[in-house]
Design a protein around this motif. Structure first.
Motif, PDB file in Angstrom:
ATOM      1  N   ILE A 115       0.899  -1.075  -0.122  1.00  0.00           N
ATOM      2  CA  ILE A 115      -0.101   0.055  -0.108  1.00  0.00           C
ATOM      3  C   ILE A 115       0.947   1.259   0.067  1.00  0.00           C
ATOM      4  N   THR A 116       2.204   1.273   0.076  1.00  0.00           N
ATOM      5  CA  THR A 116       2.956   2.504   0.161  1.00  0.00           C
ATOM      6  C   THR A 116       3.623   2.986  -1.095  1.00  0.00           C
ATOM      7  N   PRO A 117       3.107   4.195  -1.766  1.00  0.00           N
ATOM      8  CA  PRO A 117       3.553   4.541  -2.893  1.00  0.00           C
ATOM      9  C   PRO A 117       4.890   4.935  -2.816  1.00  0.00           C
ATOM     10  N   ILE A 118       5.770   3.969  -3.023  1.00  0.00           N
ATOM     11  CA  ILE A 118       7.312   4.107  -3.445  1.00  0.00           C
ATOM     12  C   ILE A 118       7.554   3.279  -4.458  1.00  0.00           C
ATOM     13  N   TRP A 119       8.412   3.679  -5.141  1.00  0.00           N
ATOM     14  CA  TRP A 119       8.934   3.096  -6.528  1.00  0.00           C
ATOM     15  C   TRP A 119      10.290   2.945  -6.819  1.00  0.00           C
ATOM     16  N   LYS A 120      10.877   1.885  -7.295  1.00  0.00           N
ATOM     17  CA  LYS A 120      12.171   1.419  -7.352  1.00  0.00           C
ATOM     18  C   LYS A 120      12.650   1.535  -8.977  1.00  0.00           C
ATOM     19  N   LYS A 121      13.534   2.034  -9.221  1.00  0.00           N
ATOM     20  CA  LYS A 121      14.421   2.273 -10.404  1.00  0.00           C
ATOM     21  C   LYS A 121      15.821   1.466 -10.230  1.00  0.00           C
ATOM     22  N   GLU A 122      16.011   0.294 -11.408  1.00  0.00           N
ATOM     23  CA  GLU A 122      17.079  -0.289 -11.108  1.00  0.00           C
ATOM     24  C   GLU A 122      18.044  -0.018 -12.443  1.00  0.00           C
ATOM     25  N   THR A 123      18.952   0.375 -12.189  1.00  0.00           N
ATOM     26  CA  THR A 123      20.129   0.691 -13.261  1.00  0.00           C
ATOM     27  C   THR A 123      20.977  -0.295 -13.398  1.00  0.00           C
ATOM     28  N   THR A 124      20.915  -1.007 -14.712  1.00  0.00           N
ATOM     29  CA  THR A 124      21.830  -2.080 -15.152  1.00  0.00           C
ATOM     30  C   THR A 124      22.761  -1.585 -16.437  1.00  0.00           C
ATOM     31  N   LYS A 125      23.488  -2.530 -16.822  1.00  0.00           N
ATOM     32  CA  LYS A 125      24.231  -2.265 -18.055  1.00  0.00           C
ATOM     33  C   LYS A 125      23.494  -1.838 -19.243  1.00  0.00           C
ATOM     34  N   LYS A 126      22.113  -2.355 -19.296  1.00  0.00           N
ATOM     35  CA  LYS A 126      21.305  -2.196 -20.253  1.00  0.00           C
ATOM     36  C   LYS A 126      20.551  -0.936 -20.248  1.00  0.00           C
ATOM     37  N   GLY A 127      20.550  -0.323 -19.013  1.00  0.00           N
ATOM     38  CA  GLY A 127      19.840   1.291 -18.979  1.00  0.00           C
ATOM     39  C   GLY A 127      19.000   1.008 -17.588  1.00  0.00           C
ATOM     40  N   ASP A 128      18.278   2.060 -17.496  1.00  0.00           N
ATOM     41  CA  ASP A 128      17.256   2.106 -16.233  1.00  0.00           C
ATOM     42  C   ASP A 128      15.946   1.469 -16.471  1.00  0.00           C
ATOM     43  N   VAL A 129      15.493   0.987 -15.562  1.00  0.00           N
ATOM     44  CA  VAL A 129      14.160   0.210 -15.493  1.00  0.00           C
ATOM     45  C   VAL A 129      13.453   0.676 -14.295  1.00  0.00           C
ATOM     46  N   TRP A 130      12.103   0.887 -14.335  1.00  0.00           N
ATOM     47  CA  TRP A 130      11.299   1.214 -13.257  1.00  0.00           C
ATOM     48  C   TRP A 130      10.553  -0.246 -12.982  1.00  0.00           C
ATOM     49  N   VAL A 131      10.850  -0.891 -11.872  1.00  0.00           N
ATOM     50  CA  VAL A 131      10.243  -2.081 -11.399  1.00  0.00           C
ATOM     51  C   VAL A 131       8.922  -1.889 -11.224  1.00  0.00           C
ATOM     52  N   GLU A 132       8.500  -2.790 -11.938  1.00  0.00           N
ATOM     53  CA  GLU A 132       6.726  -2.883 -11.760  1.00  0.00           C
ATOM     54  C   GLU A 132       5.963  -3.775 -11.009  1.00  0.00           C
ATOM     55  N   GLU A 133       6.616  -5.105 -10.892  1.00  0.00           N
ATOM     56  CA  GLU A 133       5.677  -5.932 -10.024  1.00  0.00           C
ATOM     57  C   GLU A 133       6.712  -5.890  -8.656  1.00  0.00           C
ATOM     58  N   ARG A 134       5.790  -6.473  -7.593  1.00  0.00           N
ATOM     59  CA  ARG A 134       6.407  -6.866  -6.592  1.00  0.00           C
ATOM     60  C   ARG A 134       7.160  -8.070  -6.419  1.00  0.00           C
ATOM     61  N   PRO A 135       8.546  -8.018  -5.415  1.00  0.00           N
ATOM     62  CA  PRO A 135       9.375  -9.351  -5.684  1.00  0.00           C
ATOM     63  C   PRO A 135       8.667 -10.356  -4.743  1.00  0.00           C
TER      64      PRO A 135
END
Lengths: 140, 81
Positions: A120-140
């Motif tokens: 329920i908490t509006p927090i978002w994670k962006k991962e930086t990899t060698k291929k670029g940046d990705v906003w993570v959509e699904e919960r781990p």
């Protein structure tokens, strides 16, 4: 300092635990969940993470989780701290501390609180990899 | 005016983190979504599917009333923790 915070800077786990313990002499068990930045996600090497929040709503939701945990799990106190901004591999991301008279209540409250935070908490994670940046959509 | 907030990948797609639009009186969130899709066609697919919407920092349902002065946020799936 508030037991519920969203902040850029790192936190000290031991100082936060002491702050929670100071709330009552009836505390007999403290459970800590510490989420940290891992170096691999879905097979990709992670260079760094970045977290963004909707600050006003995220703090409201963390406060709501704390209040419900105290009401429903027979715990004495709870702290919830989440970092935002850029976070290097190995650094702290999130801390949940549940303190109760007995360990079982603290374990249950802590596990519930991290699941509820993710839900329920509006927090978002962006991962930086060698291929670029990705906003993570699904919960781990 | 209604303040609209965008976060994470929606902010990237729209190219800004905030916008303001005016609406005719009071409308439901379902009606407001149609306005949003017209105003921001680049995220209309997200509005139909995965995005939650909050009004004044509380989760909203399709029947929630939106009125002048409200703060509406488009929330992609959360990934904190």
């Amino acid at each position: 300092m508030s037991l519920v915070r969203i902040q850029k800077k790192d936190f000290s786990v031991s100082e936060e635990v002491e702050m929670v313990k100071a709330s009552s002499m009836s505390i007999g068990g403290v459970v800590v969940f510490l989420g940290t930045a891992r170096d691999v996600s879905k097979g990709e090497d992670i260079i760094e993470l970045e977290f963004e929040s909707y600050p006003e709503m995220a703090e409201k939701k963390l406060n709501d989780i704390r209040e419900r945990a105290i009401k429903n799990f027979n715990i004495i106190e709870m702290a919830l701290i989440h970092r935002i901004g850029k976070i290097a591999i190995g650094e702290n991301i999130v801390l949940i501390i549940a303190a109760a008279r007995h360990r079982n209540d603290a374990f249950m409250a802590c596990e519930w609180a991290i699941s509820e935070l993710k839900r329920i908490t509006p927090i978002w994670k962006k991962e930086t990899t060698k291929k670029g940046d990705v906003w993570v959509e699904e919960r781990p | 005016m209604i303040t609209i907030k965008f976060f994470a990948m929606l902010k990237n797609k729209v190219g800004r983190d905030e916008a303001a639009i005016s609406i005719p009186g009071q409308i439901t969130l379902m009606e407001f979504k149609d306005i949003l899709k017209k105003e921001f066609p680049c995220i209309s697919g997200f509005i139909d599917k995965s995005v939650l919407i909050s009004v004044n920092q509380e989760f909203a349902a399709s029947g929630t009333i939106i009125k002048d002065g409200d703060e509406v946020a488009l929330l992609p799936p959360f990934s904190g923790g």
